[in-house]
Design a protein around this motif. Structure first.
Motif, PDB file in Angstrom:
ATOM      1  N   ALA A   1       0.849  -1.186   0.000  1.00 44.70           N
ATOM      2  CA  ALA A   1       0.000   0.000   0.000  1.00 44.70           C
ATOM      3  C   ALA A   1       0.886   1.237   0.000  1.00 44.70           C
ATOM      4  CB  ALA A   1      -0.903   0.002   1.231  1.00 44.70           C
ATOM      5  N   GLU A   2       0.263   2.367  -0.259  1.00 43.53           N
ATOM      6  CA  GLU A   2       1.018   3.625  -0.229  1.00 43.53           C
ATOM      7  C   GLU A   2       1.542   3.903   1.174  1.00 43.53           C
ATOM      8  OE1 GLU A   2       0.176   8.285  -1.352  1.00 43.53           O
ATOM      9  OE2 GLU A   2      -0.859   6.704  -2.474  1.00 43.53           O
ATOM     10  N   ASP A   3       0.728   3.603   2.185  1.00 41.72           N
ATOM     11  CA  ASP A   3       1.153   3.735   3.578  1.00 41.72           C
ATOM     12  C   ASP A   3       1.729   2.388   4.018  1.00 41.72           C
ATOM     13  OD1 ASP A   3       1.539   4.125   6.255  1.00 41.72           O
ATOM     14  OD2 ASP A   3      -0.577   4.456   6.748  1.00 41.72           O
ATOM     15  N   THR A   4       3.033   2.344   4.204  1.00 41.50           N
ATOM     16  CA  THR A   4       3.694   1.077   4.564  1.00 41.50           C
ATOM     17  C   THR A   4       4.089   1.027   6.040  1.00 41.50           C
ATOM     18  OG1 THR A   4       5.864   1.983   3.937  1.00 41.50           O
ATOM     19  CG2 THR A   4       4.601   0.825   2.228  1.00 41.50           C
ATOM     20  N   SER A   5       3.458   1.851   6.861  1.00 46.06           N
ATOM     21  CA  SER A   5       3.884   1.957   8.255  1.00 46.06           C
ATOM     22  C   SER A   5       3.286   0.885   9.151  1.00 46.06           C
ATOM     23  CB  SER A   5       3.501   3.340   8.799  1.00 46.06           C
ATOM     24  OG  SER A   5       2.087   3.529   8.741  1.00 46.06           O
ATOM     25  N   GLY A   6       2.314   0.136   8.669  1.00 50.62           N
ATOM     26  CA  GLY A   6       1.650  -0.836   9.524  1.00 50.62           C
ATOM     27  C   GLY A   6       2.531  -2.020   9.869  1.00 50.62           C
ATOM     28  N   PRO A   7       2.247  -2.706  10.981  1.00 52.00           N
ATOM     29  CA  PRO A   7       3.034  -3.876  11.377  1.00 52.00           C
ATOM     30  C   PRO A   7       2.809  -5.046  10.429  1.00 52.00           C
ATOM     31  CG  PRO A   7       1.119  -3.668  12.802  1.00 52.00           C
ATOM     32  CD  PRO A   7       1.148  -2.439  11.935  1.00 52.00           C
ATOM     33  N   THR A   8       3.874  -5.811  10.170  1.00 52.65           N
ATOM     34  CA  THR A   8       3.803  -7.006   9.320  1.00 52.65           C
ATOM     35  C   THR A   8       4.751  -8.043   9.900  1.00 52.65           C
ATOM     36  OG1 THR A   8       3.404  -5.595   7.378  1.00 52.65           O
ATOM     37  CG2 THR A   8       3.978  -7.899   6.973  1.00 52.65           C
TER      38      THR A   8
END
Length: 299
Positions: free
Chosen positions: A41-48
């Protein structure tokens, strides 16, 4: 028909563990986990969370069901290293690991982490060599391989997997290359799709098997869809608009769709948790309704 559950890698470890244990207790047959390092996604800040360390933890913490990657990106790890990881998880789990493997597709991960992405053809060539490498290591006392992308010299793999063979699941629906690779190497094959798509691509896989002299029945088929278990028909239509295959409707409607998958030759339907709610409680409520109104009819 088997039913698998797919907790998203954006869940915390405590939520993943709670969902996996709930699935096991409620009679689901498998836990699947995606292999990604960041959101697509454009926002890649989420935890993975990372796939294979998670699978190793689940191998200990959830002692009954199958556990597998859906699917490992071949570009992220040397296939000999991956084979060692999968064999070890199979031993930790007592023989419940499935090595899901695909060519790799999420370009933003490759750019961010400096991993060579290559062309589609280049990734497919690596992928085909990797399938030969991992199946050789699982079987042979020592493996020698000289390919364009991978080279092995008297390479051991010990301990061997508990399962012989450890199931290799090939992910993808490409009719020229992926399905032929699956026909040659796979124990299981997975692709997103409607029952109609699974039937059509399954027939192509069967033809590849016949050309290679392999019994098509030796490869199990699986798929996944976004579950919308509701009496609200409008909610089902809204989810269909997202473009993902949807398994939607009330209990009888969802059962009818599962029956269509069975008629298309599908052996396992996998339910992602991506749209089931924001909390463990919300997700397990949908899981329990699905178990009562759908899974119980296919035992």
């Amino acid at each position: 028909m088997r039913f698998g559950f797919w907790p998203g890698p954006n869940n915390s470890w405590s939520d993943t563990l709670a969902l996996a244990r709930h699935a096991e207790t409620a009679g689901w047959h498998g836990i699947w986990y995606a292999d990604h390092f960041m959101p697509n996604a454009e926002d890649t800040s989420g935890p993975t969370s990372e796939c294979w360390t998670t699978l190793a933890a689940l191998a200990v913490a959830v002692p009954r069901v199958r556990i597998g990657a859906l699917v490992t990106g071949n570009t992220y790890r040397h296939p000999a290293v991956l084979a060692k990881m999968a064999a070890n998880v199979d031993n930790i789990s007592g023989g419940r690991c499935v090595l899901g493997l695909g060519a790799g597709w999420q370009e933003n991960e490759h750019r961010a982490y400096g991993i060579n992405f290559s062309t589609l053809g280049g990734r497919m060539n690596r992928f085909e060599e990797a399938c030969e490498v991992v199946t050789g290591l699982f079987t042979n006392a020592q493996t020698n391989f000289t390919g364009k992308h991978y080279q092995l010299t008297d390479a051991p793999l010990a301990p061997k997997p508990v399962q012989q063979p450890l199931p290799l699941l090939i992910g993808g629906g490409g009719e020229q290359r992926t399905l032929r690779i699956a026909a040659k190497y796979a124990n299981e094959w997975n692709v997103w799709g409607t029952p109609e798509l699974l039937a059509r691509k399954g027939a192509i896989l069967d033809r590849h098997c016949e050309e290679l002299g392999r019994d098509p029945r030796s490869i199990k088929h699986s798929t996944q869809g976004m579950l919308v278990l509701t009496d609200d028909a409008a909610a089902v239509e809204r989810m269909k608009a997202s473009g993902r295959p949807v398994i939607g409707g009330d209990g009888p409607g969802v059962r009818a769709t599962i029956e269509q998958y069975a008629e298309a030759g599908v052996d396992e339907v996998i339910i992602p948790d991506f749209n089931l709610g924001a909390t463990v409680e919300a997700k397990t409520a949908v899981m329990d309704r699905f178990a009562r109104e759908v899974m119980s009819y296919f035992k």
